[in-house]
Design a protein around this motif. Structure first.
Motif, PDB file in Angstrom:
ATOM      1  N   LEU A 144       0.810  -1.212   0.000  1.00  6.30           N
ATOM      2  CA  LEU A 144       0.000   0.000   0.000  1.00  6.30           C
ATOM      3  C   LEU A 144       0.851   1.273   0.000  1.00  6.30           C
ATOM      4  O   LEU A 144       0.488   2.258  -0.647  1.00  6.30           O
ATOM      5  CB  LEU A 144      -0.932  -0.003   1.215  1.00  6.30           C
ATOM      6  N   GLY A 145       1.962   1.262   0.755  1.00  6.96           N
ATOM      7  CA  GLY A 145       2.753   2.474   0.895  1.00  6.96           C
ATOM      8  C   GLY A 145       3.237   3.044  -0.428  1.00  6.96           C
ATOM      9  O   GLY A 145       2.935   4.203  -0.760  1.00  6.96           O
ATOM     10  N   PRO A 146       4.006   2.269  -1.226  1.00  2.00           N
ATOM     11  CA  PRO A 146       4.472   2.818  -2.500  1.00  2.00           C
ATOM     12  C   PRO A 146       3.333   3.209  -3.443  1.00  2.00           C
ATOM     13  O   PRO A 146       3.448   4.202  -4.170  1.00  2.00           O
ATOM     14  CB  PRO A 146       5.294   1.664  -3.096  1.00  2.00           C
ATOM     15  N   LEU A 147       2.231   2.443  -3.431  1.00  2.00           N
ATOM     16  CA  LEU A 147       1.097   2.804  -4.279  1.00  2.00           C
ATOM     17  C   LEU A 147       0.493   4.131  -3.852  1.00  2.00           C
ATOM     18  O   LEU A 147       0.209   5.007  -4.675  1.00  2.00           O
ATOM     19  CB  LEU A 147       0.040   1.699  -4.232  1.00  2.00           C
ATOM     20  N   ILE A 148       0.268   4.285  -2.524  1.00  2.00           N
ATOM     21  CA  ILE A 148      -0.297   5.539  -2.015  1.00  2.00           C
ATOM     22  C   ILE A 148       0.642   6.700  -2.301  1.00  2.00           C
ATOM     23  O   ILE A 148       0.222   7.764  -2.768  1.00  2.00           O
ATOM     24  CB  ILE A 148      -0.576   5.433  -0.502  1.00  2.00           C
ATOM     25  N   GLY A 149       1.925   6.498  -2.018  1.00  2.00           N
ATOM     26  CA  GLY A 149       2.888   7.570  -2.215  1.00  2.00           C
ATOM     27  C   GLY A 149       2.971   8.017  -3.663  1.00  2.00           C
ATOM     28  O   GLY A 149       2.894   9.210  -3.960  1.00  2.00           O
ATOM     29  N   GLY A 150       3.128   7.058  -4.561  1.00  2.00           N
ATOM     30  CA  GLY A 150       3.272   7.413  -5.971  1.00  2.00           C
ATOM     31  C   GLY A 150       2.015   8.019  -6.563  1.00  2.00           C
ATOM     32  O   GLY A 150       2.062   9.063  -7.236  1.00  2.00           O
ATOM     33  N   LEU A 151       0.850   7.402  -6.317  1.00  2.00           N
ATOM     34  CA  LEU A 151      -0.398   7.887  -6.896  1.00  2.00           C
ATOM     35  C   LEU A 151      -0.829   9.218  -6.293  1.00  2.00           C
ATOM     36  O   LEU A 151      -1.268  10.126  -7.007  1.00  2.00           O
ATOM     37  CB  LEU A 151      -1.500   6.842  -6.712  1.00  2.00           C
ATOM     38  N   ALA A 152      -0.718   9.336  -4.951  1.00  2.00           N
ATOM     39  CA  ALA A 152      -1.134  10.580  -4.302  1.00  2.00           C
ATOM     40  C   ALA A 152      -0.255  11.745  -4.738  1.00  2.00           C
ATOM     41  O   ALA A 152      -0.753  12.853  -4.986  1.00  2.00           O
ATOM     42  CB  ALA A 152      -1.096  10.423  -2.780  1.00  2.00           C
ATOM     43  N   ASP A 153       1.047  11.519  -4.828  1.00  2.00           N
ATOM     44  CA  ASP A 153       1.947  12.590  -5.253  1.00  2.00           C
ATOM     45  C   ASP A 153       1.655  13.009  -6.689  1.00  2.00           C
ATOM     46  O   ASP A 153       1.678  14.201  -7.021  1.00  2.00           O
ATOM     47  CB  ASP A 153       3.400  12.109  -5.117  1.00  2.00           C
ATOM     48  N   HIS A 154       1.347  12.032  -7.541  1.00  2.00           N
ATOM     49  CA  HIS A 154       1.130  12.325  -8.954  1.00  2.00           C
ATOM     50  C   HIS A 154      -0.213  13.004  -9.210  1.00  2.00           C
ATOM     51  O   HIS A 154      -0.294  13.971  -9.968  1.00  2.00           O
ATOM     52  CB  HIS A 154       1.218  11.031  -9.762  1.00  2.00           C
ATOM     53  N   TYR A 155      -1.285  12.516  -8.553  1.00  2.00           N
ATOM     54  CA  TYR A 155      -2.629  12.981  -8.880  1.00  2.00           C
ATOM     55  C   TYR A 155      -3.152  14.075  -7.947  1.00  2.00           C
ATOM     56  O   TYR A 155      -4.036  14.843  -8.343  1.00  2.00           O
ATOM     57  CB  TYR A 155      -3.610  11.805  -8.859  1.00  2.00           C
ATOM     58  N   ILE A 156      -2.646  14.138  -6.703  1.00  2.00           N
ATOM     59  CA  ILE A 156      -3.176  15.115  -5.741  1.00  2.00           C
ATOM     60  C   ILE A 156      -2.179  16.227  -5.462  1.00  2.00           C
ATOM     61  O   ILE A 156      -2.554  17.387  -5.328  1.00  2.00           O
ATOM     62  CB  ILE A 156      -3.583  14.421  -4.416  1.00  2.00           C
TER      63      ILE A 156
END
Length: 397
Positions: A144-156
């Motif tokens: 979950l961590g890398p997915l949350i980090g990468g997606l949140a940084d990119h989209y939010i």
């Protein structure tokens, strides 16, 4: 849900939040560091300081939890975690980012108190399976961590990953406040010097514990070194970027969650924790040493499967064995010593293997990491038979 299962669930969530926060940082920390003008040594310092603070905190918090109980330590570190993630999100410069990693490293030392809590509320025969639950939290957090980090940084946006992790820590604090009862009986509490690393020396002095303590040092040293060398190797050879590395962490995390959450207990009942520890160490040694001979990205992903499987056997087996060998009055201290050795290995491993990569080359650095892991496997062969009764009288060599 029984009170015991509810408390185990909170401990699971506590470790999960720690690892989600750690995982969130993995794909975005290099970007953050470069944004503030940091080069290789600056990025390496961010990794080093986190592990160094974790090393100090695991040793300290294990002893404090033996003195005042597990609950105050767990609740306090949840709030510290939240503060560290907020600072990570809003850091205006490299040095504030550095301070955020210091705070997060200190808070991550709560793993020794979390393991001691599990040891307090489980029987010796069930302890390795309880530690397997903590290992499953590690695996899920790495997914979950890398997915949350990468997606949140990119989209939010850049603020999102840190603020999400901080919010999860606050939720964890309130749920733990409501559910967690103190697990350490008053008669089992001990008062020991807080800033004294003699407990590591003491653990090494015990003939029964010595191989485990060395394993806790060598295995994290080798594995953390592998995680530093692998991106350098795959970027140069296969042109990997953050996306490919992120998926690699997902593979590792999924396998860890499956093995430690569902399979470990079933396997351990048949083989025992000692056998799984030995298999895990030798399996990791072979898997790491083989990486420089893999000729494609696909083979790297495929070969990650046995590595992740072996690593998923090692951690709960090693934790369970330490807690079984330790006396009930010193669970936090001995588990804290084990985690301190692990943090020391994670501190030295990246620096040593980074140097080996620059000085000796990619192939030699992987072989060196595999050789250190092999040495850990040989140490594990010296473990004595496991009894489901904790050792009362330390045996000195």
């Amino acid at each position: 849900m029984s009170a015991s299962r509810a408390r185990l669930g909170v401990i699971f969530f506590t470790v999960l939040i720690d690892l989600i926060g750690f995982g969130i940082v993995l794909p975005i920390l290099p970007v953050y560091a470069q944004r503030f003008g940091a080069h290789g040594i600056g990025y390496g310092a961010l990794i080093f300081i986190f592990s160094a603070m974790q090393f100090l905190a695991t040793a300290l918090l294990g002893r404090v939890s033996d003195r005042i109980g597990r609950r105050p330590i767990l609740l306090t570190t949840m709030l510290i975690n939240a503060a560290g993630y907020v600072l990570f999100a809003v850091a205006p410069s490299y040095w504030w980012l550095f301070v955020a990693r210091v705070i997060s490293g200190c808070a991550s030392g709560n793993i020794s108190a979390a393991q001691a809590y599990v040891a307090d509320i489980t029987t010796p025969a069930e302890r390795s399976r309880g530690m397997g639950m903590i290992g499953a939290a590690f695996g899920i957090g790495f997914v979950l961590g890398p997915l949350i980090g990468g997606l949140a940084d990119h989209y939010i946006g850049h603020l999102a990953p840190g603020l999400i992790a901080a919010g999860l820590s606050i939720v964890n604090f309130f749920s733990a406040s409501a559910i967690l009862q103190e697990s350490l009986a008053v008669e089992h509490r001990t008062t020991r010097p807080l800033f004294d690393f003699g407990h590591m020396v003491e653990a090494l002095a015990r003939k029964q514990l010595r191989p485990l303590m060395l394993v806790w040092l060598l295995a994290p040293f080798a594995f953390s070194g592998y995680t530093v060398v692998l991106p350098l190797h795959t970027t140069k050879l296969f042109d990997w970027g953050a996306k490919e590395l992120g998926w690699l962490f997902v593979v590792i995390g999924v396998i860890a969650a499956i093995v430690q959450g569902f399979l470990f207990g079933k396997i351990e009942r048949r083989t025992g924790a000692r056998a799984l520890l030995v298999v895990g160490l030798f399996g990791m040694a072979i898997s790491i040493a083989a990486v420089p001979y893999l000729g494609s990205s696909f083979l790297v992903y495929v070969w990650t499967v046995p590595l992740a499987f072996s690593n998923s056997l090692f951690s709960p087996a090693a934790s369970g064995l330490v807690s079984i060998y330790a006396d009930p009055t010193e669970q936090g201290t001995i588990l804290g010593a084990a985690q301190a050795f692990a943090a020391l290995g994670r501190t030295a491993g990246p620096l040593a293997m980074g140097w080996a990569y620059d000085a000796l080359g990619s192939r030699s650095s992987f072989l060196l990491a595999g050789g250190v892991m092999l040495l850990g496997g040989l140490m594990s062969l010296g473990l004595g038979p496991v009894s489901h009764a904790p050792t009362r009288a330390p045996e000195a060599a």
